[in-house]
Design an enzyme around this catalytic site. Structure first.
Site, PDB file in Angstrom:
ATOM      1  N   LYS A 117       0.829  -1.205   0.000  1.00  0.00           N
ATOM      2  CA  LYS A 117       0.000   0.000   0.000  1.00  0.00           C
ATOM      3  C   LYS A 117       0.866   1.259   0.000  1.00  0.00           C
ATOM      4  O   LYS A 117       0.540   2.235  -0.671  1.00  0.00           O
ATOM      5  CB  LYS A 117      -0.917   0.019   1.228  1.00  0.00           C
ATOM      6  CG  LYS A 117      -2.067  -0.969   1.134  1.00  0.00           C
ATOM      7  CD  LYS A 117      -3.019  -0.774   2.296  1.00  0.00           C
ATOM      8  CE  LYS A 117      -4.142  -1.790   2.276  1.00  0.00           C
ATOM      9  NZ  LYS A 117      -5.046  -1.631   3.413  1.00  0.00           N
ATOM     10  N   LYS A 199      -5.101 -11.257  -6.277  1.00  0.00           N
ATOM     11  CA  LYS A 199      -6.339 -11.484  -5.523  1.00  0.00           C
ATOM     12  C   LYS A 199      -7.398 -10.444  -5.914  1.00  0.00           C
ATOM     13  O   LYS A 199      -7.060  -9.324  -6.322  1.00  0.00           O
ATOM     14  CB  LYS A 199      -6.074 -11.474  -4.019  1.00  0.00           C
ATOM     15  CG  LYS A 199      -5.831 -10.119  -3.464  1.00  0.00           C
ATOM     16  CD  LYS A 199      -5.940 -10.056  -1.951  1.00  0.00           C
ATOM     17  CE  LYS A 199      -5.695  -8.601  -1.594  1.00  0.00           C
ATOM     18  NZ  LYS A 199      -6.245  -8.066  -0.451  1.00  0.00           N
ATOM     19  N   LYS A 202     -10.729  -4.842  -3.148  1.00  0.00           N
ATOM     20  CA  LYS A 202     -11.731  -3.778  -3.091  1.00  0.00           C
ATOM     21  C   LYS A 202     -11.291  -2.568  -3.896  1.00  0.00           C
ATOM     22  O   LYS A 202     -12.088  -1.932  -4.556  1.00  0.00           O
ATOM     23  CB  LYS A 202     -11.912  -3.316  -1.637  1.00  0.00           C
ATOM     24  CG  LYS A 202     -12.756  -4.215  -0.777  1.00  0.00           C
ATOM     25  CD  LYS A 202     -13.387  -3.366   0.336  1.00  0.00           C
ATOM     26  CE  LYS A 202     -13.635  -4.151   1.581  1.00  0.00           C
ATOM     27  NZ  LYS A 202     -12.641  -3.941   2.631  1.00  0.00           N
TER      28      LYS A 202
HETATM   29  P1  TYM Z   1     -10.536  -5.982   4.467  1.00  0.00           P
HETATM   30  O1  TYM Z   1     -11.585  -4.963   4.709  1.00  0.00           O
HETATM   31  O2  TYM Z   1      -9.519  -5.713   3.400  1.00  0.00           O
HETATM   32  O3  TYM Z   1     -11.195  -7.378   4.115  1.00  0.00           O
HETATM   33  C1  TYM Z   1     -12.239  -7.951   4.887  1.00  0.00           C
HETATM   34  C2  TYM Z   1     -12.099  -9.459   4.890  1.00  0.00           C
HETATM   35  O4  TYM Z   1     -12.189  -9.980   3.553  1.00  0.00           O
HETATM   36  C3  TYM Z   1     -11.090 -10.858   3.307  1.00  0.00           C
HETATM   37  N1  TYM Z   1     -10.726 -10.789   1.873  1.00  0.00           N
HETATM   38  C4  TYM Z   1     -10.700 -11.856   1.049  1.00  0.00           C
HETATM   39  N2  TYM Z   1     -10.972 -13.154   1.258  1.00  0.00           N
HETATM   40  C5  TYM Z   1     -10.872 -13.990   0.174  1.00  0.00           C
HETATM   41  N3  TYM Z   1     -10.507 -13.575  -1.056  1.00  0.00           N
HETATM   42  C6  TYM Z   1     -10.215 -12.276  -1.315  1.00  0.00           C
HETATM   43  N4  TYM Z   1      -9.873 -11.880  -2.533  1.00  0.00           N
HETATM   44  C7  TYM Z   1     -10.314 -11.346  -0.221  1.00  0.00           C
HETATM   45  N5  TYM Z   1     -10.111 -10.011  -0.111  1.00  0.00           N
HETATM   46  C8  TYM Z   1     -10.365  -9.693   1.177  1.00  0.00           C
HETATM   47  C9  TYM Z   1      -9.966 -10.302   4.183  1.00  0.00           C
HETATM   48  O5  TYM Z   1      -8.955 -11.266   4.420  1.00  0.00           O
HETATM   49  C10 TYM Z   1     -10.739  -9.930   5.439  1.00  0.00           C
HETATM   50  O6  TYM Z   1     -10.913 -11.054   6.276  1.00  0.00           O
HETATM   51  N6  TYM Z   1      -7.232  -5.185   8.136  1.00  0.00           N
HETATM   52  C11 TYM Z   1      -8.486  -5.852   7.823  1.00  0.00           C
HETATM   53  C12 TYM Z   1      -9.643  -5.412   8.708  1.00  0.00           C
HETATM   54  C13 TYM Z   1      -9.435  -5.552  10.179  1.00  0.00           C
HETATM   55  C14 TYM Z   1      -9.467  -6.751  10.924  1.00  0.00           C
HETATM   56  C15 TYM Z   1      -9.305  -6.354  12.291  1.00  0.00           C
HETATM   57  C16 TYM Z   1      -9.607  -8.093  10.586  1.00  0.00           C
HETATM   58  C17 TYM Z   1      -9.251  -4.531  11.052  1.00  0.00           C
HETATM   59  N7  TYM Z   1      -9.181  -5.014  12.318  1.00  0.00           N
HETATM   60  C18 TYM Z   1      -9.251  -7.301  13.309  1.00  0.00           C
HETATM   61  C19 TYM Z   1      -9.572  -9.049  11.615  1.00  0.00           C
HETATM   62  C20 TYM Z   1      -9.401  -8.626  12.952  1.00  0.00           C
HETATM   63  C21 TYM Z   1      -8.865  -5.496   6.385  1.00  0.00           C
HETATM   64  O7  TYM Z   1      -8.459  -4.496   5.863  1.00  0.00           O
HETATM   65  O8  TYM Z   1      -9.790  -6.338   5.829  1.00  0.00           O
END
Ligand code: TYM
Length: 345
Positions: A117, A199, A202
């Protein structure tokens, strides 16, 4: 002493930025929905994480509401899950500061997501680097045992484990629960439809053909899946061959959406005439799975008072868990904690 009767705690989070897509749903959200019941669940819309990259303020408010509505529409049940917005619980910011002060900078510089990022930014905000410390605070304030996430978050959860262990070494062995990442066998890394070596993400999901967006109409979903990049062969089987990454991804989507085994999945395509049949079948099951979610989402977005009410209930309960924990951490670190802020005070 931990209460042996206490339910295991589950915590996970999701950012209110970009276009929510099928990867988020299959890798994370649907697993949170499936896991409701036997464990105590906390799901957080992490708006404080979102601002580690500049967000238009009106957009952020709008996206936060939309994500709340999507999570509810996907089946997160406020009676069985504490669903809340991160910035409504001040303990997250406070806990993150405390944990910043036990986390070596070198640990953060190693984070793959930070490297990726920050490479895209002209000026890297401090929050982008300390982002995983806030994520650790999210998890550790709820004494979560399990953190269900997609593959891309594994390194962040491992860091949260290291931070918890370091805090415990310095300030008292059983202060913080050391969490486990829970990563699904299938669906933890749904790949981009236009490039199955990357992957589904978003930030790229607004590019037509990259992803299946959770809000996309049926014809857009069909368009994206029909254009999915595959290879020049005909075999519809799971394979390690990098050439087959596109077919693997489509089969994985089909398998996870239909909850079939890999063998049942492949058997469903034994009579297929080619990749066109595979793409149509995947589109059919995805359209069928997402249409009712989209409908409930539209209804929820039409009732902002109900969304506010649910946000307030979730935040109240989250505070009742996170605030005493942050007070306990402060006490252990040597802060003078006023009587009314002490755990149980
Ligand atoms: P974020 O918002 O990017 O994604 C949310 C969840 O979706 C999963 N994910 C995927 N799973 C499968 N295939 C994909 N292509 C894919 N893209 C995203 C992510 O692995 C995630 O589980 N930093 C984290 C948010 C966060 C968090 C936390 C998670 C903040 N605090 C505490 C767990 C515990 C994030 O940006 O997820």
């Amino acid at each position: 002493m931990p209460d042996p009767q206490a339910k295991r705690r589950v915590f996970s989070g999701i950012q209110p930025t970009g276009n929510l897509h099928l990867g988020n749903y299959l890798g994370a959200i649907r697993r949170w929905v499936d896991g409701q019941g036997e464990k105590e669940n906390f799901i957080c819309v992490v708006d404080l994480h979102a601002v580690t990259i500049y967000q238009d303020p009106d957009d952020l408010r709008d996206q936060t509401r939309r994500l709340m509505a999507f999570l509810l529409a996907s089946g997160i049940d406020p009676d069985r899950t504490t669903l809340f917005v991160q910035s409504h619980v001040r303990a997250h910011a406070e806990g993150a500061w405390l944990l910043n002060c036990v986390t070596p900078v070198g640990w953060l510089e190693r984070m793959v997501q930070y490297k990726m990022k920050s490479a895209l930014q002209e000026s890297v905000l401090t929050g982008l680097m300390t982002y995983p410390v806030l994520q650790a605070a999210d998890i550790l304030l709820y004494s979560a045992h399990e953190v269900p996430v997609g593959e891309d978050q594994k390194q962040h959860i491992e860091l949260a484990r290291d931070i918890a262990q370091r805090f415990n070494q310095h300030y008292g062995d059983d202060t913080l629960v050391v969490p486990e990442p829970m990563i699904a066998k299938a669906g933890a890394r749904i790949m981009a439809l236009d490039d199955p070596t990357a992957k589904m993400s978003k930030s790229a999901a607004s590019k037509r053909g990259h992803a299946v967006g959770m809000a996309d109409p049926d014809d857009e979903i069909r368009y994206a899946l029909r254009r999915a990049v595959t290879d020049s062969g005909r075999d519809i089987v799971f394979s390690d061959d990098p050439e087959k990454a596109g077919v693997n991804n489509l089969l994985t989507i089909y398998q996870v959406v239909t909850r079939k085994t890999p063998e049942e999945t492949v058997a469903d395509f034994a009579d297929a005439r080619g990749y066109g049949d595979l793409k149509n079948a995947v589109a059919d099951v995805v359209v069928e799975a997402l249409a009712p979610i989209r409908e409930r989402y539209e209804q929820l977005m039409g009732d902002p008072a109900e969304l506010d009410r649910l946000m307030a209930i979730g935040a109240d309960h989250a505070r009742s868990v996170a605030e005493p924990k942050v007070a306990e951490m402060k006490e252990k670190m040597g802060f003078i904690v006023p009587a009314d802020l002490r755990p149980g005070g």
